[in-house]
Design a protein around this motif. Structure first.
Motif, PDB file in Angstrom:
ATOM      1  N   GLY A   1       0.812  -1.204   0.000  1.00  0.00           N
ATOM      2  CA  GLY A   1       0.000   0.000   0.000  1.00  0.00           C
ATOM      3  C   GLY A   1       0.844   1.252   0.000  1.00  0.00           C
ATOM      4  N   ASN A   2       0.213   2.350   0.421  1.00  0.00           N
ATOM      5  CA  ASN A   2       0.908   3.631   0.416  1.00  0.00           C
ATOM      6  C   ASN A   2       1.676   3.855   1.717  1.00  0.00           C
ATOM      7  OD1 ASN A   2      -1.000   4.373   2.340  1.00  0.00           O
ATOM      8  ND2 ASN A   2      -2.397   5.187   0.780  1.00  0.00           N
ATOM      9  N   THR A   3       2.169   5.068   1.900  1.00  0.00           N
ATOM     10  CA  THR A   3       2.974   5.390   3.078  1.00  0.00           C
ATOM     11  C   THR A   3       2.206   5.163   4.365  1.00  0.00           C
ATOM     12  OG1 THR A   3       4.152   7.060   1.788  1.00  0.00           O
ATOM     13  CG2 THR A   3       4.343   7.197   4.173  1.00  0.00           C
ATOM     14  N   LYS A   4       0.938   5.577   4.383  1.00  0.00           N
ATOM     15  CA  LYS A   4       0.121   5.397   5.580  1.00  0.00           C
ATOM     16  C   LYS A   4      -0.046   3.914   5.907  1.00  0.00           C
ATOM     17  CE  LYS A   4      -0.833   9.677   6.602  1.00  0.00           C
ATOM     18  NZ  LYS A   4      -0.360  10.278   7.877  1.00  0.00           N
ATOM     19  N   ASP A   5      -0.207   3.093   4.882  1.00  0.00           N
ATOM     20  CA  ASP A   5      -0.338   1.645   5.100  1.00  0.00           C
ATOM     21  C   ASP A   5       0.940   1.080   5.722  1.00  0.00           C
ATOM     22  OD1 ASP A   5      -2.912   1.550   3.986  1.00  0.00           O
ATOM     23  OD2 ASP A   5      -2.075   1.414   1.959  1.00  0.00           O
ATOM     24  N   MET A   6       2.091   1.537   5.239  1.00  0.00           N
ATOM     25  CA  MET A   6       3.358   1.059   5.778  1.00  0.00           C
ATOM     26  C   MET A   6       3.543   1.506   7.233  1.00  0.00           C
ATOM     27  SD  MET A   6       4.654  -0.715   3.330  1.00  0.00           S
ATOM     28  CE  MET A   6       2.961  -1.120   2.907  1.00  0.00           C
ATOM     29  N   GLU A   7       3.136   2.730   7.517  1.00  0.00           N
ATOM     30  CA  GLU A   7       3.246   3.230   8.886  1.00  0.00           C
ATOM     31  C   GLU A   7       2.357   2.442   9.836  1.00  0.00           C
ATOM     32  OE1 GLU A   7       2.302   7.346   8.575  1.00  0.00           O
ATOM     33  OE2 GLU A   7       4.304   7.929   7.841  1.00  0.00           O
ATOM     34  N   ARG A   8       1.143   2.115   9.378  1.00  0.00           N
ATOM     35  CA  ARG A   8       0.234   1.311  10.208  1.00  0.00           C
ATOM     36  C   ARG A   8       0.819  -0.078  10.457  1.00  0.00           C
ATOM     37  NH1 ARG A   8      -3.993   4.172   7.509  1.00  0.00           N
ATOM     38  NH2 ARG A   8      -3.963   2.686   5.780  1.00  0.00           N
ATOM     39  N   ALA A   9       1.460  -0.648   9.435  1.00  0.00           N
ATOM     40  CA  ALA A   9       2.066  -1.974   9.590  1.00  0.00           C
ATOM     41  C   ALA A   9       3.191  -1.926  10.625  1.00  0.00           C
ATOM     42  CB  ALA A   9       2.590  -2.477   8.253  1.00  0.00           C
ATOM     43  N   ILE A  10       3.997  -0.867  10.582  1.00  0.00           N
ATOM     44  CA  ILE A  10       5.096  -0.715  11.535  1.00  0.00           C
ATOM     45  C   ILE A  10       4.555  -0.562  12.957  1.00  0.00           C
ATOM     46  CG2 ILE A  10       6.967   0.813  12.286  1.00  0.00           C
ATOM     47  CD1 ILE A  10       7.473   1.400   9.306  1.00  0.00           C
ATOM     48  N   ASN A  11       3.527   0.272  13.118  1.00  0.00           N
ATOM     49  CA  ASN A  11       2.939   0.476  14.444  1.00  0.00           C
ATOM     50  C   ASN A  11       2.344  -0.822  14.990  1.00  0.00           C
ATOM     51  OD1 ASN A  11       3.585   3.204  14.484  1.00  0.00           O
ATOM     52  ND2 ASN A  11       1.649   3.830  13.543  1.00  0.00           N
ATOM     53  N   THR A  12       1.728  -1.602  14.098  1.00  0.00           N
ATOM     54  CA  THR A  12       1.146  -2.880  14.524  1.00  0.00           C
ATOM     55  C   THR A  12       2.236  -3.842  14.997  1.00  0.00           C
ATOM     56  OG1 THR A  12      -0.689  -2.642  12.971  1.00  0.00           O
ATOM     57  CG2 THR A  12      -0.237  -4.855  13.803  1.00  0.00           C
ATOM     58  N   LEU A  13       3.334  -3.918  14.239  1.00  0.00           N
ATOM     59  CA  LEU A  13       4.436  -4.801  14.622  1.00  0.00           C
ATOM     60  C   LEU A  13       5.024  -4.386  15.972  1.00  0.00           C
ATOM     61  CD1 LEU A  13       6.332  -5.341  11.244  1.00  0.00           C
ATOM     62  CD2 LEU A  13       5.013  -7.033  12.514  1.00  0.00           C
ATOM     63  N   ASN A  14       5.140  -3.084  16.196  1.00  0.00           N
ATOM     64  CA  ASN A  14       5.673  -2.609  17.477  1.00  0.00           C
ATOM     65  C   ASN A  14       4.772  -3.017  18.637  1.00  0.00           C
ATOM     66  OD1 ASN A  14       7.944  -1.394  16.358  1.00  0.00           O
ATOM     67  ND2 ASN A  14       6.919   0.584  16.064  1.00  0.00           N
ATOM     68  N   GLU A  15       3.464  -2.914  18.445  1.00  0.00           N
ATOM     69  CA  GLU A  15       2.524  -3.289  19.507  1.00  0.00           C
ATOM     70  C   GLU A  15       2.518  -4.795  19.734  1.00  0.00           C
ATOM     71  OE1 GLU A  15       0.962  -1.281  21.596  1.00  0.00           O
ATOM     72  OE2 GLU A  15       2.085   0.316  20.593  1.00  0.00           O
ATOM     73  N   VAL A  16       2.632  -5.564  18.646  1.00  0.00           N
ATOM     74  CA  VAL A  16       2.698  -7.025  18.780  1.00  0.00           C
ATOM     75  C   VAL A  16       3.947  -7.416  19.565  1.00  0.00           C
ATOM     76  CG1 VAL A  16       3.026  -9.185  17.515  1.00  0.00           C
ATOM     77  CG2 VAL A  16       1.334  -7.529  16.728  1.00  0.00           C
ATOM     78  N   LYS A  17       5.056  -6.751  19.281  1.00  0.00           N
ATOM     79  CA  LYS A  17       6.289  -7.042  20.013  1.00  0.00           C
ATOM     80  C   LYS A  17       6.106  -6.769  21.500  1.00  0.00           C
ATOM     81  CE  LYS A  17      11.227  -6.003  20.319  1.00  0.00           C
ATOM     82  NZ  LYS A  17      12.405  -5.406  19.664  1.00  0.00           N
ATOM     83  N   GLU A  18       5.437  -5.672  21.845  1.00  0.00           N
ATOM     84  CA  GLU A  18       5.194  -5.348  23.248  1.00  0.00           C
ATOM     85  C   GLU A  18       4.382  -6.448  23.933  1.00  0.00           C
ATOM     86  OE1 GLU A  18       6.372  -2.783  25.128  1.00  0.00           O
ATOM     87  OE2 GLU A  18       7.623  -2.409  23.377  1.00  0.00           O
ATOM     88  N   SER A  19       3.383  -6.986  23.224  1.00  0.00           N
ATOM     89  CA  SER A  19       2.564  -8.050  23.820  1.00  0.00           C
ATOM     90  C   SER A  19       3.378  -9.319  24.060  1.00  0.00           C
ATOM     91  CB  SER A  19       1.363  -8.357  22.919  1.00  0.00           C
ATOM     92  OG  SER A  19       1.763  -8.976  21.708  1.00  0.00           O
ATOM     93  N   ILE A  20       4.302  -9.610  23.143  1.00  0.00           N
ATOM     94  CA  ILE A  20       5.162 -10.788  23.310  1.00  0.00           C
ATOM     95  C   ILE A  20       6.122 -10.585  24.481  1.00  0.00           C
ATOM     96  CG2 ILE A  20       6.953 -12.195  22.221  1.00  0.00           C
ATOM     97  CD1 ILE A  20       5.640 -11.556  19.522  1.00  0.00           C
ATOM     98  N   ILE A  21       6.661  -9.369  24.582  1.00  0.00           N
ATOM     99  CA  ILE A  21       7.570  -9.063  25.693  1.00  0.00           C
ATOM    100  C   ILE A  21       6.869  -9.277  27.032  1.00  0.00           C
ATOM    101  CG2 ILE A  21       8.790  -7.174  26.861  1.00  0.00           C
ATOM    102  CD1 ILE A  21       9.571  -6.095  24.129  1.00  0.00           C
ATOM    103  N   ASN A  22       5.579  -8.958  27.096  1.00  0.00           N
ATOM    104  CA  ASN A  22       4.831  -9.164  28.341  1.00  0.00           C
ATOM    105  C   ASN A  22       4.861 -10.630  28.774  1.00  0.00           C
ATOM    106  OD1 ASN A  22       4.128  -6.464  28.466  1.00  0.00           O
ATOM    107  ND2 ASN A  22       2.174  -6.751  27.408  1.00  0.00           N
TER     108      ASN A  22
END
Length: 275
Positions: free
Chosen positions: A118-139
């Motif tokens: 997708g576009n830039t916004k789509d890529m940014e959303r994907a990055i934010n999602t990955l960061n949040e998923v990582k936080e949940s795994i760290i928990n």
């Protein structure tokens, strides 16, 4: 549906689950562990359970659902890793009240990944999602190991593979399977290893002392002590033709000779060259 996992009833250990294969939300390949099927069989019985894990990982959301079900289970959950618990499977392993590793097993942690377009916004959303998923795994990792957030984050970013000893050392597992069966043998081996250096050192010192005495005798050095018995030396220098004294000068330990022609410092250098 073909699957490589099964519940086994064991009278000694209670209910046993062998979790083998990829973890996914749906059975795309016919060999995936799905949360839906897992929940049905988990709730079909009661009592303590033992979960054997041999999985390369899979879908992080499916693993999160299975992790939550195991943590919420009323009985005691013991996790045993017999070969590998990698990626999402390592998250499931953290659900155990007690986690045990086979001596040859491996645990792997890494950052979550995805495919996006997708576009830039789509890529940014994907990055934010990955960061949040990582936080949940760290928990999940932090709840089991007690390690700091930054330490776990670094382990994941570096894709860390851990053998059984390292996994226990960092707190991701509690014990190593079969580790307490041969403690006496290990202690005996340690004692033997500790005795050997002492024996070698004593022999080395003895050899060095004997070699030093041999060199002094060959050079005709007088130790300053009269010998209790005349030394027997089959390799003595030939006697002089006139007075029967050794042809080599007799040098005393205080650095003097009978005629004063050989200083002690020269002898010292000769001995250093012979070592």
């Amino acid at each position: 549906m073909k699957k490589f996992w099964n519940w086994i009833h064991d009278e000694a250990d209670g209910r046993v689950l062998r979790l083998e294969g990829p973890i996914d939300e749906e059975s795309f390949w016919g060999d995936s562990v799905t949360p839906q099927a897992f929940r049905e069989e988990l709730e079909a019985g009661s009592g303590d359970i033992t979960v054997w894990i041999n999985s390369p990982g899979g879908n992080v959301f499916a693993a999160a659902e299975i992790y939550t079900m195991l943590r919420d289970y009323k009985g005691t959950v013991t996790v045993k890793i017999d070969a590998i618990a990698a990626s999402a499977a390592s998250v499931v392993a953290m659900a155990g009240s007690k986690v045990l590793m086979s001596p040859v097993a491996m645990l792997m942690l890494h950052d979550p990944s995805t495919i996006a377009y997708g576009n830039t916004k789509d890529m940014e959303r994907a990055i934010n999602t990955l960061n949040e998923v990582k936080e949940s795994i760290i928990n999940a990792y932090a709840a089991k190991s007690g390690l700091s957030h930054s330490r776990i984050s670094n382990l994941m970013s570096n894709e860390t593979w851990m053998n059984a000893k390292k996994t226990v050392e960092l707190g991701f597992a509690d014990e190593i399977l079969f580790d307490a069966e041969e403690p006496e043998k290990e202690e005996e081996e340690t004692e033997e290893e500790e005795e050997k250096p002492g024996i070698h050192l004593e022999a080395q010192l003895y050899s060095t002392r004997q070699m030093g005495m041999t060199i002094l005798n060959r050079l005709g050095v007088d130790s300053g002590k009269p010998p209790e018995k005349p030394p027997v030396d089959t390799h003595t220098e030939p006697l002089g033709p006139e007075d029967g004294k050794p042809t080599a000068p007799v040098i005393r330990m205080d650095g003097t000779t009978e005629d004063g022609s050989v200083p002690y410092l020269i002898l010292e250098k000769q001995l250093e060259c012979l070592k």
